[in-house]
Structure formats: C-alpha cells, structure tokens
Design a protein around this motif. Sequence first.
Motif, mmCIF file in Angstrom:
data_model
loop_
_atom_site.group_PDB
_atom_site.id
_atom_site.type_symbol
_atom_site.label_atom_id
_atom_site.label_comp_id
_atom_site.label_asym_id
_atom_site.label_seq_id
_atom_site.Cartn_x
_atom_site.Cartn_y
_atom_site.Cartn_z
ATOM 1 N N ARG B 113 71.844 26.482 69.547
ATOM 2 C CA ARG B 113 71.134 25.741 70.595
ATOM 3 C C ARG B 113 70.689 26.664 71.706
ATOM 4 N NH1 ARG B 113 71.585 20.257 72.125
ATOM 5 N NH2 ARG B 113 71.555 21.028 74.245
ATOM 6 N N ALA B 114 71.621 27.521 72.151
ATOM 7 C CA ALA B 114 71.304 28.431 73.252
ATOM 8 C C ALA B 114 70.200 29.388 72.837
ATOM 9 C CB ALA B 114 72.554 29.198 73.678
ATOM 10 N N PHE B 115 70.294 29.876 71.594
ATOM 11 C CA PHE B 115 69.262 30.798 71.116
ATOM 12 C C PHE B 115 67.899 30.123 71.122
ATOM 13 C CE2 PHE B 115 66.655 32.339 67.573
ATOM 14 C CZ PHE B 115 66.480 33.645 67.978
ATOM 15 N N LYS B 116 67.835 28.917 70.565
ATOM 16 C CA LYS B 116 66.542 28.240 70.504
ATOM 17 C C LYS B 116 66.012 27.921 71.890
ATOM 18 C CE LYS B 116 66.924 26.388 65.890
ATOM 19 N NZ LYS B 116 67.726 25.453 65.095
ATOM 20 N N ALA B 117 66.929 27.578 72.790
ATOM 21 C CA ALA B 117 66.481 27.271 74.154
ATOM 22 C C ALA B 117 65.810 28.473 74.796
ATOM 23 C CB ALA B 117 67.674 26.809 75.004
ATOM 24 N N THR B 118 66.261 29.673 74.428
ATOM 25 C CA THR B 118 65.753 30.854 75.120
ATOM 26 C C THR B 118 64.557 31.492 74.407
ATOM 27 O OG1 THR B 118 67.278 32.363 73.995
ATOM 28 C CG2 THR B 118 68.039 31.396 76.054
ATOM 29 N N ILE B 119 64.068 30.891 73.334
ATOM 30 C CA ILE B 119 62.952 31.523 72.600
ATOM 31 C C ILE B 119 61.710 31.752 73.487
ATOM 32 C CG2 ILE B 119 61.264 31.168 70.746
ATOM 33 C CD1 ILE B 119 63.528 30.146 69.013
ATOM 34 N N PRO B 120 61.307 30.767 74.287
ATOM 35 C CA PRO B 120 60.147 31.047 75.149
ATOM 36 C C PRO B 120 60.419 32.190 76.120
ATOM 37 C CG PRO B 120 60.698 28.719 75.198
ATOM 38 C CD PRO B 120 61.784 29.400 74.448
ATOM 39 N N VAL B 121 61.662 32.254 76.606
ATOM 40 C CA VAL B 121 62.011 33.344 77.516
ATOM 41 C C VAL B 121 62.016 34.659 76.759
ATOM 42 C CG1 VAL B 121 63.765 34.196 79.097
ATOM 43 C CG2 VAL B 121 63.319 31.763 78.956
ATOM 44 N N LEU B 122 62.435 34.617 75.513
ATOM 45 C CA LEU B 122 62.398 35.826 74.671
ATOM 46 C C LEU B 122 60.980 36.398 74.657
ATOM 47 C CD1 LEU B 122 63.964 36.121 71.115
ATOM 48 C CD2 LEU B 122 61.755 37.083 71.614
ATOM 49 N N LEU B 123 60.006 35.524 74.353
ATOM 50 C CA LEU B 123 58.618 35.992 74.281
ATOM 51 C C LEU B 123 58.195 36.628 75.595
ATOM 52 C CD1 LEU B 123 57.014 32.925 72.467
ATOM 53 C CD2 LEU B 123 57.718 35.094 71.465
#
Lengths: 107, 337
Positions: B113-123
């Motif tokens: 969940r945490a990983f998916k939440a941060t995907i836009p921030v990853l980009l």
Amino acid sequence: MLSVQQALVASFVMGAIIAGLRAAPFLFFGGRTTPAFLGFVERYLPPVAMTALVVASYASVRWLDGPHGLPELAAGTAVALLHLWKRNALLSIVGGTALYMALASLA
Amino acid sequence: MYPQGFNLGNTTPGVNGIPGKFDRRGVLRRFQSATAIRERIMPIQQGKGMAPSLAGMNPKRLAPGWCGPPGMRPLASPTAHEGMRVRPLSPESRPCYDERMSSHSPSDRIAGRAFKATIPVLLGYVTIGFAFGLLAVESGYPAWLAVLMSVVVFAGAAQFIAIGLFVAGAGLPEIAAVTFMVNARHAAYGLSLIGRFRAAGKFRPYLIFGLTDETFALLSSEPALARHDSAFMLLVTLFDQLWWVSGTLSGAVAGELLPVKPAGLDFALTALFIVLAIEQALRVREFLPFVVAAAATILAAFAFGPRGALVAGMASSLVIVALAKRPGKPGKGKAPC
C-alpha cells in the motif's frame, strides 16, 4: 564558490533549520492547541497548500517567450480533465506528463 | 456541521450521497455482494470526521488489491459499498479509523500500500532528484555531497537554491535565512498531523523529519489505518526519501559520466499537485480556499517572483481564509472527528 567543507557545514545547518521548522508544531502545539484551531488547519491547510503548490509550479514557466507556457497549460488541463474523468491519479499524472514531454519537444 | 462519522438509522439517506439503508448492525443493505469492499479503504479521513464523496465513481476503476492514496484510489461505484459495515464513531474518537483495514490488512500488505501510494512521488522525486544531482555535480561539487544533502536536508526547493548560493559564495547566515523562508510553510504542515503522529512512537522523529510537501500531501489525504498506521506512515516517508536519494544519486553519477537531462519529466510533480488539489476540492467542496490561494499565489508570484510565490501565497491565503471562516463561527470551519 564555497569549498566542499563549507558546503558540507551549510548542508547540516540547512538540515537542522528544516527539521526544526517541521518539528515546530509538534514542539509548540503538541498538547495545548485548541481543537477549533486544529480543525480549521486540518480542513483548510491542505487545499490552500495544494493550490499554492500548483500555482507556484507554474510561476517559473516562461510566459513571455517560446511557446508562452502553452505546453504547461495544455498538460495541466489534461491532468485535471483526466483526473475528473477517471479519478485515477497515476493515469492523470503519467498521461499529463507524457503529453507535456511531447508538447515540449515540439515547441 | 460535518457528519460525525456516519449517521445510522433507517432514515439515513446513504453513504456519501449514495442512496442506501443501514440495518441495525450498521450494515449497508442496499447492495448485494461484497467483493470489492476489502480492497477499498473506508473513506473516513483521519481527523476530519467526513468522507470524500464516492458519488459518480466508476466500477471499472476498481482494481483488486489496489490501495493507493485517495488521488490514486480506484474509485468505487455504489456497488463498492455492498455490505459495508459502518459503525458509529463517537465524537471523541480521534483519530477516525478505517474500520475495514483492521481486519483486512496484514502488515505485509502495508508495504505494498505504501509503495503504491508513493508511485506519483517516485516519478517526481526521481526526476527532480536526478536534476538536483546533475546540477550539484555540474556546479563542481562531489556526488557524495549531493547525496548527503538529499539525506540530511531532504527539501527539494531549498537544495536547488542552496547550490546556487554555494556557487555564489554566500555566507552561512544568508543560506540559513533563505532556507528558513523557503521552508517556513513546513512549520504549518505538522499541525494537521499532530493527532495522527501521536501514535507513531519511536518513528515520530523520522516522520517529522521527512515531512516534505509531497509526503505531507500523501499523508494528509490518506485515511488513517486502524492498525499499522505508524508503519504505513513510516514506509511512505521512507519510500519518498528513498526515491529522492536514488534520484539524486543517479543524477550525480550521470553528471559525472554523461551530461543528459530528461526534458519535461519533472512535470510529473506539477501533475501530482494538480491531482491532489482536485482531491482536496472534492473533499472540501468549497470554492473559497482554492480561489483565495490561487489568486494570492499569482499575486505573490508577480510581487516576489517564483521563489517567494509559494511562501507568500500560502501565508496570505491562510490568513484570508482564516478571517473568512473563523473557526468559532457556528456551522463553519472545523470538523471534530
């Protein structure tokens, strides 16, 4: 130009200032904030902060020359419309960014 | 006033505007199957006592296992509420919890969940971090210093500005003052997370340290989980810093090897802010804070330039909104959870 040592010291000073700023509400308001004040902040800080972040990221666009910010405006509109339509943030962000990169390479 | 959790009873008009009835056990009876429920978070936002509207959501968006932030959350159709259990929340219960997560989220899914939440921030972070690493190395500083700045400073705009100040040979007082002004807005971010961070215990110092614009945006739009909420918040913060540091590292290394600069990828961060602003608009359902913030920030951009626009715009619009919506005013402003 600062030397590497000076830049290193400055980095730690910056880190301390920023950590202090981020910790300030926890240090000063930890136990005694009025719920009314907190309620106001909880409700209105995020919308104000997000809107200001959007506008501020457009503030560095060069409006007066080149494509006059058209790629940024078009891509931003695309993000908003995509998001209102599908409400899938990843789709909105990836779609809008891809459009921006395409437009920026044309311009 | 805003609803205190969900209002139960046979006359309940529905959840978030979706017509339906609750039975005495608090189960929404309008809908039949219960497949998608465990995949969605119950949209009670922590500390807000209110839920974002789910009306008009598209069932096709509901991917199994999808658990992103509200912005990314696959939005459910009314059918997503089939069989949803709703318990009354007392006005004293703070923070409000996502009830379903308590029984449907083993800790190993928290990381996903945490990983998916941060995907836009990853980009955004990988791209902008890359640009920062590149800039630092091209300005004549070693790659390790760029990475170290991303570890100990962890603030995008301030780091970019700092490289400019370093190159200009600025003194420590000037660097400190600029850092303070550029990041003063961060002093307000924690206010809305005091209650939620209280439970974070030994993670709390790191959560506070890592409260960047984007982490704040994700955490403040993500409902609190009933269990593992501090682990979730820790992972979101850690992932965000990991993306930032790895972006910096790759940019710094690339700067030492070959000078390439991706054109336009950094728009992802602007796009993230737009998405989050829309999510806030759908949550708050008021024009005033958005109009005021937009107008004030535009004016501030003319008055102070891009660098000062954020700080001045945020501060002035908060004051204006506060004056317009005095929290004490009945029916306005606060939403005790």
